[in-house]
Design a protein around this motif. Sequence first.
Motif, PDB file in Angstrom:
ATOM      1  N   LYS A 158       0.876  -1.169   0.000  1.00 38.34           N
ATOM      2  CA  LYS A 158       0.000   0.000   0.000  1.00 38.34           C
ATOM      3  C   LYS A 158       0.914   1.220   0.000  1.00 38.34           C
ATOM      4  O   LYS A 158       2.139   1.080   0.066  1.00 38.34           O
ATOM      5  CB  LYS A 158      -0.921   0.003   1.218  1.00 38.34           C
ATOM      6  CG  LYS A 158      -0.218   0.026   2.569  1.00 38.34           C
ATOM      7  CD  LYS A 158      -1.217  -0.140   3.692  1.00 38.34           C
ATOM      8  CE  LYS A 158      -0.553  -0.164   5.068  1.00 38.34           C
ATOM      9  NZ  LYS A 158      -0.096   1.139   5.548  1.00 38.34           N
ATOM     10  N   ILE A 159       0.331   2.407  -0.105  1.00 31.89           N
ATOM     11  CA  ILE A 159       1.132   3.634  -0.056  1.00 31.89           C
ATOM     12  C   ILE A 159       1.481   3.944   1.398  1.00 31.89           C
ATOM     13  O   ILE A 159       0.593   4.071   2.241  1.00 31.89           O
ATOM     14  CB  ILE A 159       0.349   4.817  -0.669  1.00 31.89           C
ATOM     15  CG1 ILE A 159       0.077   4.572  -2.159  1.00 31.89           C
ATOM     16  CG2 ILE A 159       1.085   6.124  -0.449  1.00 31.89           C
ATOM     17  CD1 ILE A 159       1.275   4.733  -3.062  1.00 31.89           C
ATOM     18  N   TYR A 160       2.768   4.024   1.680  1.00 28.76           N
ATOM     19  CA  TYR A 160       3.233   4.353   3.029  1.00 28.76           C
ATOM     20  C   TYR A 160       3.588   5.838   3.070  1.00 28.76           C
ATOM     21  O   TYR A 160       4.761   6.229   2.960  1.00 28.76           O
ATOM     22  CB  TYR A 160       4.438   3.481   3.401  1.00 28.76           C
ATOM     23  CG  TYR A 160       4.060   2.039   3.629  1.00 28.76           C
ATOM     24  CD1 TYR A 160       3.692   1.586   4.898  1.00 28.76           C
ATOM     25  CD2 TYR A 160       4.030   1.137   2.575  1.00 28.76           C
ATOM     26  CE1 TYR A 160       3.326   0.263   5.110  1.00 28.76           C
ATOM     27  CE2 TYR A 160       3.664  -0.192   2.774  1.00 28.76           C
ATOM     28  CZ  TYR A 160       3.311  -0.618   4.043  1.00 28.76           C
ATOM     29  OH  TYR A 160       2.950  -1.932   4.248  1.00 28.76           O
ATOM     30  N   ALA A 161       2.562   6.666   3.215  1.00 33.12           N
ATOM     31  CA  ALA A 161       2.737   8.116   3.092  1.00 33.12           C
ATOM     32  C   ALA A 161       3.729   8.677   4.106  1.00 33.12           C
ATOM     33  O   ALA A 161       4.391   9.691   3.845  1.00 33.12           O
ATOM     34  CB  ALA A 161       1.387   8.818   3.221  1.00 33.12           C
ATOM     35  N   ASP A 162       3.865   8.026   5.261  1.00 34.29           N
ATOM     36  CA  ASP A 162       4.782   8.529   6.292  1.00 34.29           C
ATOM     37  C   ASP A 162       6.238   8.499   5.825  1.00 34.29           C
ATOM     38  O   ASP A 162       7.091   9.187   6.402  1.00 34.29           O
ATOM     39  CB  ASP A 162       4.660   7.708   7.588  1.00 34.29           C
ATOM     40  CG  ASP A 162       3.340   7.966   8.307  1.00 34.29           C
ATOM     41  OD1 ASP A 162       2.620   8.901   7.897  1.00 34.29           O
ATOM     42  OD2 ASP A 162       3.032   7.226   9.261  1.00 34.29           O
ATOM     43  N   ASN A 163       6.539   7.673   4.799  1.00 31.20           N
ATOM     44  CA  ASN A 163       7.913   7.594   4.286  1.00 31.20           C
ATOM     45  C   ASN A 163       8.286   8.804   3.447  1.00 31.20           C
ATOM     46  O   ASN A 163       9.461   9.016   3.145  1.00 31.20           O
ATOM     47  CB  ASN A 163       8.093   6.344   3.410  1.00 31.20           C
ATOM     48  CG  ASN A 163       8.120   5.069   4.224  1.00 31.20           C
ATOM     49  OD1 ASN A 163       8.406   5.095   5.413  1.00 31.20           O
ATOM     50  ND2 ASN A 163       7.828   3.948   3.589  1.00 31.20           N
ATOM     51  N   TYR A 164       7.286   9.571   3.028  1.00 28.66           N
ATOM     52  CA  TYR A 164       7.508  10.598   2.019  1.00 28.66           C
ATOM     53  C   TYR A 164       7.483  11.983   2.643  1.00 28.66           C
ATOM     54  O   TYR A 164       6.502  12.360   3.288  1.00 28.66           O
ATOM     55  CB  TYR A 164       6.464  10.478   0.906  1.00 28.66           C
ATOM     56  CG  TYR A 164       6.378   9.079   0.337  1.00 28.66           C
ATOM     57  CD1 TYR A 164       7.539   8.341   0.077  1.00 28.66           C
ATOM     58  CD2 TYR A 164       5.158   8.464   0.102  1.00 28.66           C
ATOM     59  CE1 TYR A 164       7.478   7.058  -0.421  1.00 28.66           C
ATOM     60  CE2 TYR A 164       5.084   7.174  -0.401  1.00 28.66           C
ATOM     61  CZ  TYR A 164       6.249   6.464  -0.654  1.00 28.66           C
ATOM     62  OH  TYR A 164       6.188   5.183  -1.146  1.00 28.66           O
TER      63      TYR A 164
END
Length: 205
Positions: free
Chosen positions: A134-140
């Motif tokens: 899934k998209i791991y938005a916290d990484n970005y």
Amino acid sequence: MHQYKIVRAGQPLDNAKKALIMIHGRGANAEDILSIAPHLNVADYALLAPQATGSTWYPQSFLAPPAQNEPWLSSALEVLGKLVVEVEAAGITKENIFFLGFSQGACLTLEFIARNANRYGGAVAFTGGLIGDKIYADNYKGDFKQMPVFIGSSDPDFHVPVERVHESTRILKSMGADVTEKIYSQMGHTITHDEIKWANQQVFR
């Protein structure tokens, strides 16, 4: 940390004003991705193409949980980070550093720039999306400050679901990137002349 060979072409790094980091796909090699360069507006660029061990940057699908692609994924991202440091040390500013990848290399390109958002020169992703089940938005994190990005992909594509392409575009736009996304019906897993044209117009202008 894996050791990676870097294949160099174009202008010598010490003489160039701009640099393009080119990232090959699974089963391919650095020379394959460098073969695109004559079709791009990059005659005055230094070209740097890292070669993945065993011709793959990470073993599983880019849609696998990231832990299943470790430590290879972190190692590959580290290689790109070290290349950026090397290019900057040669006197080329971030605004003149560009990225391009195809397939697995496009996924790696998008993942790297999203984790290290900055006003680079631009990025091109030929058939790819952000990495993970899934998209791991916290990484970005970071701000692209209107950096141009071109993403081209096929609908359908056997490896890259078009919805992940759309999700990736949304994330990059939310971080301030100027994204041009082109989805081609039944294109197949390849790079087309039209994509090259858009990459030149939007990124290598």
